[in-house]
Design an enzyme around this catalytic site. Structure first.
Site, PDB file in Angstrom:
ATOM      1  N   LYS A  67      -1.441  -9.448   2.551  1.00 28.95           N
ATOM      2  CA  LYS A  67      -0.670  -9.020   3.746  1.00 28.95           C
ATOM      3  C   LYS A  67      -1.549  -8.073   4.562  1.00 28.95           C
ATOM      4  O   LYS A  67      -2.270  -7.247   4.005  1.00 28.95           O
ATOM      5  CB  LYS A  67       0.634  -8.334   3.333  1.00 28.95           C
ATOM      6  CG  LYS A  67       1.426  -7.801   4.538  1.00 28.95           C
ATOM      7  CD  LYS A  67       2.875  -7.509   4.211  1.00 28.95           C
ATOM      8  CE  LYS A  67       3.146  -6.184   3.548  1.00 28.95           C
ATOM      9  NZ  LYS A  67       2.715  -4.986   4.302  1.00 28.95           N
ATOM     10  N   ASP A  98       0.843  -1.195   0.000  1.00 28.60           N
ATOM     11  CA  ASP A  98       0.000   0.000   0.000  1.00 28.60           C
ATOM     12  C   ASP A  98       0.884   1.253   0.000  1.00 28.60           C
ATOM     13  O   ASP A  98       0.388   2.383  -0.040  1.00 28.60           O
ATOM     14  CB  ASP A  98      -1.021  -0.002   1.143  1.00 28.60           C
ATOM     15  CG  ASP A  98      -0.386  -0.085   2.508  1.00 28.60           C
ATOM     16  OD1 ASP A  98       0.860  -0.180   2.598  1.00 28.60           O
ATOM     17  OD2 ASP A  98      -1.134  -0.050   3.509  1.00 28.60           O
ATOM     18  N   GLU A 105      -1.543  -5.725   8.370  1.00 27.04           N
ATOM     19  CA  GLU A 105      -0.721  -5.159   9.451  1.00 27.04           C
ATOM     20  C   GLU A 105      -1.346  -5.460  10.820  1.00 27.04           C
ATOM     21  O   GLU A 105      -2.565  -5.356  10.979  1.00 27.04           O
ATOM     22  CB  GLU A 105      -0.604  -3.637   9.275  1.00 27.04           C
ATOM     23  CG  GLU A 105       0.180  -3.247   8.034  1.00 27.04           C
ATOM     24  CD  GLU A 105       0.404  -1.740   7.903  1.00 27.04           C
ATOM     25  OE1 GLU A 105       0.050  -0.978   8.836  1.00 27.04           O
ATOM     26  OE2 GLU A 105       0.928  -1.331   6.854  1.00 27.04           O
ATOM     27  N   GLU A 130       9.148  -4.619  10.210  1.00 29.99           N
ATOM     28  CA  GLU A 130       9.599  -3.319   9.690  1.00 29.99           C
ATOM     29  C   GLU A 130      10.186  -2.458  10.800  1.00 29.99           C
ATOM     30  O   GLU A 130       9.561  -2.243  11.846  1.00 29.99           O
ATOM     31  CB  GLU A 130       8.410  -2.598   9.015  1.00 29.99           C
ATOM     32  CG  GLU A 130       8.811  -1.242   8.456  1.00 29.99           C
ATOM     33  CD  GLU A 130       7.831  -0.649   7.447  1.00 29.99           C
ATOM     34  OE1 GLU A 130       6.867  -1.330   7.050  1.00 29.99           O
ATOM     35  OE2 GLU A 130       8.048   0.510   7.048  1.00 29.99           O
TER      36      GLU A 130
HETATM   37  O1  KIV Z   1       3.607  -1.117   1.556  1.00 29.08           O
HETATM   38  C1  KIV Z   1       4.759  -1.584   1.471  1.00 29.08           C
HETATM   39  O2  KIV Z   1       5.512  -1.338   0.535  1.00 29.08           O
HETATM   40  C2  KIV Z   1       5.207  -2.448   2.565  1.00 29.08           C
HETATM   41  C3  KIV Z   1       6.668  -2.791   2.609  1.00 29.08           C
HETATM   42  C4  KIV Z   1       7.464  -1.623   2.999  1.00 29.08           C
HETATM   43  C5  KIV Z   1       6.927  -3.957   3.468  1.00 29.08           C
HETATM   44  O3  KIV Z   1       4.426  -2.836   3.383  1.00 29.08           O
END
Ligand code: KIV
Length: 271
Positions: free
Chosen positions: A120, A51, A122, A189
């Site tokens: 993915k 994102d 968070e 991260e």
């Molecule tokens: O949104 C993204 O690019 C990410 C990476 C930095 C892991 O979540």
């Protein structure tokens, strides 16, 4: 036999095996067809439609404004350019936090319409039920802990996370929870390298670090940052492999000169 069927595609199982075999995992972002094609050809194991597209592609200050429809569009473009890598797409802010049913609907759209191979999300304990619901539907989930940019207004800063004991302990217990819930990997991260090492040794699923030191099972970077398209962003963890900002602005200004001086197009470039 077609060329396609000869390419060994990377799966979540491949990543698990790579951790077991101590082979480092590589991941880069991509948001469009042409970049995805190059990144895949370069041999990365996984491509993330992050994102971060909100920042890099759309110029927003945070990742919060990007919508599920926009993320699905970016994912569709990337999938068309990929032959080998595992394609993981971020579920954007507001599409999975409120309730597990909404989370599952968002994940299903991302898989069905976007064509992602995995999603993915968070967070840890806070999104436990959403992750459980998505995994139970047969959708591979990658976790994301540490600096989770969708919570930036809660953090107030993009500084390194989990330097204090309480946050570090929560991160380790969230890693274990994500493994228990059936996540296939977890992005870590911007956390101290020693904590990332401890986290990586505490779970059997791969950790993929960004600003989390060299003991993670893999590394991820934002493509636009690693090829140097982004001059204004220089965190300590970033290694620039090219200076494309300079290369591209140089090429553009040469083109402008050539057209203005009627040097382009020349006879060979004309019909
Ligand atoms: O949104 C993204 O690019 C990410 C990476 C930095 C892991 O979540």
């Amino acid at each position: 036999m077609s060329v396609h069927s000869e390419i060994k595609k990377i799966t979540t199982e491949t990543l698990r095996k790579m951790k077991f075999d101590k082979e480092k995992i590589t991941m880069l972002t991509a948001y469009d067809f042409t970049t995805a094609k190059m990144v895949d050809a370069g041999g990365v194991d996984s491509i993330l439609i992050g994102d971060s597209a909100a920042n890099v592609m759309a110029g927003h200050e945070t990742t919060l404004p990007i919508t599920l429809d926009q993320m699905i569009y970016h994912t569709q473009c990337v999938v068309r350019g990929v032959e080998r890598a595992l394609v993981v797409a971020d579920l954007p802010f507001g599409t999975y936090q409120s309730n597990p049913e909404k989370a599952l609907d968002s994940a299903v759209r991302m898989m069905k319409e976007g064509g992602a191979h995995a999603i993915k999300i968070e967070g840890g304990k806070e999104v436990e039920e959403s992750i459980r619901k998505i995994v139970n539907a047969g959708i591979p989930v990658c976790g994301h802990l540490g600096l989770t940019p969708q919570s930036i207004y809660q953090f107030g800063t993009y500084k390194v996370r989990a330097k204090e004991d309480a946050e570090a302990e929560k991160l380790i217990s969230d890693c274990k929870l994500l493994e228990e819930l059936g996540c296939f990997a977890v992005v870590l991260e911007k956390i101290p390298a020693a904590l990332a090492k401890k986290a990586s040794e505490s779970i059997s699923i791969p950790t993929i670090g960004i600003g989390a030191g060299s003991d993670c099972d893999g590394q991820v970077l934002v493509y636009h940052d690693m090829v140097g398209m982004n001059q204004g962003f220089s965190p300590k963890f970033l290694r620039r492999y090219l200076d494309l900002y300079t290369e591209i602005t140089g090429a553009v200004s040469q083109y402008v000169k050539d057209v203005k001086s009627s040097e382009f197009p020349n006879e060979k470039e004309s019909y």
